[in-house]
Design a protein around this motif. Structure first.
Motif, PDB file in Angstrom:
ATOM      1  N   SER A 111       0.989  -1.354  -0.073  1.00 27.91           N
ATOM      2  CA  SER A 111       0.139   0.020   0.062  1.00 27.91           C
ATOM      3  C   SER A 111       0.808   1.267   0.126  1.00 27.91           C
ATOM      4  O   SER A 111       2.053   1.129   0.306  1.00 27.91           O
ATOM      5  N   GLY A 112       0.090   2.306  -0.344  1.00 27.86           N
ATOM      6  CA  GLY A 112       0.848   3.507  -0.422  1.00 27.86           C
ATOM      7  C   GLY A 112       1.526   3.766   1.087  1.00 27.86           C
ATOM      8  O   GLY A 112       2.687   4.177   1.283  1.00 27.86           O
ATOM      9  N   ALA A 113       0.653   3.803   2.025  1.00 23.21           N
ATOM     10  CA  ALA A 113       1.246   3.694   3.599  1.00 23.21           C
ATOM     11  C   ALA A 113       2.484   3.323   3.807  1.00 23.21           C
ATOM     12  O   ALA A 113       3.187   3.538   4.546  1.00 23.21           O
ATOM     13  N   GLU A 114       2.403   1.756   3.215  1.00 21.67           N
ATOM     14  CA  GLU A 114       3.594   1.052   3.826  1.00 21.67           C
ATOM     15  C   GLU A 114       4.833   1.642   3.155  1.00 21.67           C
ATOM     16  O   GLU A 114       5.872   1.382   3.570  1.00 21.67           O
ATOM     17  N   ALA A 138      -1.116  17.478   4.124  1.00 21.84           N
ATOM     18  CA  ALA A 138      -0.699  16.269   3.475  1.00 21.84           C
ATOM     19  C   ALA A 138      -1.458  15.132   3.866  1.00 21.84           C
ATOM     20  O   ALA A 138      -1.968  14.938   4.936  1.00 21.84           O
ATOM     21  N   PHE A 139      -1.553  14.201   2.980  1.00 19.14           N
ATOM     22  CA  PHE A 139      -1.870  12.902   3.467  1.00 19.14           C
ATOM     23  C   PHE A 139      -0.959  11.775   2.729  1.00 19.14           C
ATOM     24  O   PHE A 139      -0.620  11.891   1.798  1.00 19.14           O
ATOM     25  N   HIS A 140      -0.827  10.951   3.814  1.00 24.38           N
ATOM     26  CA  HIS A 140       0.458   9.957   3.504  1.00 24.38           C
ATOM     27  C   HIS A 140      -0.001   8.588   3.898  1.00 24.38           C
ATOM     28  O   HIS A 140       0.668   7.649   3.807  1.00 24.38           O
ATOM     29  N   ILE A 212       7.095  15.192   0.699  1.00 22.97           N
ATOM     30  CA  ILE A 212       6.118  16.003   0.176  1.00 22.97           C
ATOM     31  C   ILE A 212       5.445  15.454  -0.900  1.00 22.97           C
ATOM     32  O   ILE A 212       5.923  14.685  -1.838  1.00 22.97           O
ATOM     33  N   GLU A 213       4.206  15.836  -1.176  1.00 20.76           N
ATOM     34  CA  GLU A 213       3.304  15.646  -2.165  1.00 20.76           C
ATOM     35  C   GLU A 213       3.644  16.907  -3.259  1.00 20.76           C
ATOM     36  O   GLU A 213       3.465  18.057  -2.864  1.00 20.76           O
ATOM     37  N   PRO A 214       4.201  16.487  -4.471  1.00 21.84           N
ATOM     38  CA  PRO A 214       4.173  17.317  -5.514  1.00 21.84           C
ATOM     39  C   PRO A 214       3.265  18.429  -5.728  1.00 21.84           C
ATOM     40  O   PRO A 214       3.214  19.526  -6.009  1.00 21.84           O
ATOM     41  N   ILE A 245       9.744  12.236  -2.507  1.00 23.01           N
ATOM     42  CA  ILE A 245       8.643  12.808  -3.027  1.00 23.01           C
ATOM     43  C   ILE A 245       7.252  11.780  -3.171  1.00 23.01           C
ATOM     44  O   ILE A 245       7.731  10.765  -3.559  1.00 23.01           O
ATOM     45  N   ASP A 246       6.282  12.056  -2.613  1.00 22.59           N
ATOM     46  CA  ASP A 246       5.150  11.078  -2.516  1.00 22.59           C
ATOM     47  C   ASP A 246       4.364  11.295  -3.774  1.00 22.59           C
ATOM     48  O   ASP A 246       3.557  12.381  -3.851  1.00 22.59           O
ATOM     49  N   GLU A 247       4.657  10.166  -4.793  1.00 22.25           N
ATOM     50  CA  GLU A 247       4.011  10.418  -6.024  1.00 22.25           C
ATOM     51  C   GLU A 247       2.553   9.419  -6.114  1.00 22.25           C
ATOM     52  O   GLU A 247       2.237   9.044  -6.806  1.00 22.25           O
ATOM     53  N   VAL A 248       2.166   9.010  -4.800  1.00 19.75           N
ATOM     54  CA  VAL A 248       1.174   7.802  -4.743  1.00 19.75           C
ATOM     55  C   VAL A 248      -0.085   8.262  -5.423  1.00 19.75           C
ATOM     56  O   VAL A 248      -0.681   7.378  -6.542  1.00 19.75           O
ATOM     57  N   GLN A 249      -0.500   9.643  -5.415  1.00 22.57           N
ATOM     58  CA  GLN A 249      -1.638   9.906  -6.194  1.00 22.57           C
ATOM     59  C   GLN A 249      -1.379  10.748  -7.386  1.00 22.57           C
ATOM     60  O   GLN A 249      -2.138  10.804  -8.322  1.00 22.57           O
ATOM     61  N   THR A 250      -0.033  11.429  -7.326  1.00 27.06           N
ATOM     62  CA  THR A 250       0.066  12.104  -8.766  1.00 27.06           C
ATOM     63  C   THR A 250       1.048  11.509  -9.696  1.00 27.06           C
ATOM     64  O   THR A 250       0.845  11.994 -10.823  1.00 27.06           O
ATOM     65  N   GLY A 274       2.365   4.493  -5.529  1.00 34.19           N
ATOM     66  CA  GLY A 274       1.470   3.412  -5.257  1.00 34.19           C
ATOM     67  C   GLY A 274       0.108   3.564  -6.383  1.00 34.19           C
ATOM     68  O   GLY A 274       0.269   3.648  -7.540  1.00 34.19           O
ATOM     69  N   LYS A 275      -1.046   3.386  -5.811  1.00 32.73           N
ATOM     70  CA  LYS A 275      -2.250   3.487  -6.502  1.00 32.73           C
ATOM     71  C   LYS A 275      -2.220   2.971  -8.053  1.00 32.73           C
ATOM     72  O   LYS A 275      -2.431   1.834  -8.260  1.00 32.73           O
ATOM     73  N   ALA A 276      -1.733   3.824  -9.035  1.00 33.12           N
ATOM     74  CA  ALA A 276      -1.860   3.392 -10.285  1.00 33.12           C
ATOM     75  C   ALA A 276      -0.974   2.460 -10.985  1.00 33.12           C
ATOM     76  O   ALA A 276      -1.071   1.951 -11.903  1.00 33.12           O
TER      77      ALA A 276
HETATM   78  C1  LIG Z   1      -0.031  10.997  -1.731  1.00 32.72           C
HETATM   79  C2  LIG Z   1      -0.669   9.647  -0.932  1.00 32.72           C
HETATM   80  N1  LIG Z   1       0.323   8.913  -0.347  1.00 32.72           N
HETATM   81  C3  LIG Z   1      -0.219   7.836   0.458  1.00 32.72           C
HETATM   82  C4  LIG Z   1      -1.187   7.438   0.293  1.00 32.72           C
HETATM   83  C5  LIG Z   1      -1.576   6.211   1.119  1.00 32.72           C
HETATM   84  O1  LIG Z   1      -1.897   4.995   0.015  1.00 32.72           O
HETATM   85  P1  LIG Z   1      -2.789   3.922   0.610  1.00 32.72           P
HETATM   86  O2  LIG Z   1      -4.111   4.326   0.751  1.00 32.72           O
HETATM   87  O3  LIG Z   1      -2.484   2.643  -0.611  1.00 32.72           O
HETATM   88  O4  LIG Z   1      -2.000   3.318   2.059  1.00 32.72           O
HETATM   89  C6  LIG Z   1      -2.249   7.869  -0.457  1.00 32.72           C
HETATM   90  C7  LIG Z   1      -3.732   7.551  -0.386  1.00 32.72           C
HETATM   91  O5  LIG Z   1      -4.812   8.192  -0.890  1.00 32.72           O
HETATM   92  C8  LIG Z   1      -1.848   9.284  -1.024  1.00 32.72           C
HETATM   93  O6  LIG Z   1      -2.892  10.085  -1.773  1.00 32.72           O
END
Ligand SMILES: Cc1ncc(COP(=O)(O)O)c(C=O)c1O
Length: 435
Positions: A111-114, A138-140, A212-214, A245-250, A274-276
């Motif tokens: 997962s993104g969090a992990e 931020a959301f991580h 940081i999320e870009p 750089i947290d690119e999980v969503q971007t 993550g995600k995509a």
């Molecule tokens: C930028 C960002 N980082 C991390 C996460 C966490 O990802 P996950 O829900 O897969 O743990 C998210 C989820 O929305 C996110 O948008």
């Protein structure tokens, strides 16, 4: 046997805790491309992509084929037990494809969090320092370290303390809310508070990294001024503080470039994906400088499922399609159209505070009136409901839940994009009638 939206909702009520939020009280049974179908036989244009995941659409036939071929050969072995091709090939592909300088190494998670947690572990092990800088809004993710990095208390952190320690925060350059006169003043506000934090309240010798999320995603698609990330990078590099750089969503073309950080001409030390990455199979990754990732001794990181063979095989196919079909160019075009439609609405409606975005990552922020900028989460809920009634699934976001974000699959057909934007406009008209 359950067969309707109502009967599945009843199951949810009985067996699933209330703490799991729900945007749309319907039961999706299947999907095809950008369309999803519910248990009552209704169809919807999916402008959620399951929270920014299914960039190549639902039931993508090429992805189904690659998943099946992997299911036939290997379900699981665990990369800490033995090598398997898809993990290693995907690591090579990502290290070649993510535009960072120097040699890179890659680790996979679920997962993104992990992945975020592991990025933090790695920079702490590398620098042997404790503090991590993150940003308000931020959301991580939702594990206790990822939550500590997350910069919004309700609903994410409420009553879950104690969270991980040694996390410090500064404001994100959210110019609309900082009420900065212009972009320069907005960046100066943030950089000045960062400098005070890093050089006065703390000291660079105790800071392990900054994450940081870009573009802030859950925060409401907040795009920082062009100069900000470059300046932030310079500030941190000067002090030898690694940049995550947290690119999980971007990531994966959402902003029109493969990675959003490419818009800002920076060279991160670690990128979180993550995600995509596998279009909906659980997979995440960190891609980082080999010199940083290689400081860990064998056994210091890992996990049973990270980089599962089926998810990794599908991720290889996702990458191939993204390159072959020029998905980033497509995202740019979709974004241009969405932006044009949204720009037309801003002046017409007192409740629209701002339209913002980059590429196909577009959002509207809703307010009670343009002057006071008081957040308007109520209108957001009404618009989302009106849109669902008309066959469009939308998502909210924002520091105050007062943002609607547009998250279509990047393969959406143009007729459906146009139809979705017409539905959105109609829903907005209807929702504002009753105010
Ligand atoms: C930028 C960002 N980082 C991390 C996460 C966490 O990802 P996950 O829900 O897969 O743990 C998210 C989820 O929305 C996110 O948008």
């Amino acid at each position: 046997m359950e067969s309707s939206n109502a009967s599945y909702s009843r199951l949810r009520e009985l067996y699933v805790p209330r703490g799991l939020g729900l945007t749309h009280p319907v039961t999706i049974t299947h999907g095809l491309g950008e369309i999803v179908y519910d248990a009552d036989g209704n169809s919807y244009i999916d402008f959620t992509s399951g929270i920014g995941v299914t960039i190549l659409g639902h039931s993508n036939p090429e992805l189904i084929e690659s998943a099946i071929s992997s299911l036939r050969s290997l379900w699981h072995i665990c990369i800490m037990v033995a090598n398997y091709p898809s993990y290693l090939e995907l690591a090579r592909e990502l290290s070649e494809h993510i535009p960072m300088s120097g040699s890179k190494k890659v680790l996979f998670f679920n997962s993104g969090a992990e992945a975020v947690e592991n990025a933090v572990k790695v920079v702490r092990a590398y620098t042997r320092r404790p503090y991590i800088i993150s940003f308000i809004g931020a959301f991580h993710g939702r594990t206790t370290l990822a939550l500590a990095l997350t910069g919004k208390y309700k609903p994410y952190k409420k009553r879950f303390e104690p969270l991980a320690t040694h996390i410090v925060k500064v404001p994100y350059p959210y110019c609309y809310r900082l009420r900065a006169r212009d972009e320069d003043e907005c960046v100066d506000i943030v950089m000045n508070s960062l400098e005070l934090l890093v050089d006065v309240d703390l000291s660079p010798e105790v800071i392990a990294g900054a994450i940081i999320e870009p573009i802030q995603g859950e925060g409401g698609f907040i795009v920082p001024p062009k100069r900000f990330l470059k300046e932030l990078e310079g500030f941190l590099k000067k002090r030898d503080i690694p940049v995550i750089i947290d690119e999980v969503q971007t990531g994966y073309c959402r902003t029109g470039k493969f990675m959003a950080f490419e818009h800002f001409n920076i060279d991160p030390d670690i990128v979180v994906l993550g995600k995509a990455i596998a279009n909906g199979l659980p997979l995440s990754a960190i891609v980082g400088r080999a010199s940083i990732l290689d400081v860990m001794d064998p056994g210091m990181v890992g996990g049973t499922y990270g980089g599962n063979p089926v998810a990794s095989t599908v991720a290889l196919k996702v990458l191939e399609i993204v390159k072959r079909d020029k998905i980033c160019v497509r995202a740019e075009k979709l974004g241009e159209y969405i932006a044009k439609r949204l720009d037309e609405l801003v002046d017409k409606y007192e409740v629209i505070g701002e339209h913002r975005g980059l590429g196909a990552m577009r959002a509207l922020e809703f307010v009670k009136n343009k002057k006071t900028r008081e957040p308007n989460p109520e209108i957001v809920l009404r618009i989302i409901e009106e849109a669902r009634k008309r066959g469009l699934l939308l998502l909210k976001a924002g520091y105050y839940d007062n943002v609607i974000r547009f998250h279509p699959p990047l393969v959406i057909q143009f007729e459906n994009l146009e139809k979705a934007m017409n539905i959105f406009e109609e829903s907005l008209r209807e929702a504002t009638k009753s105010t």
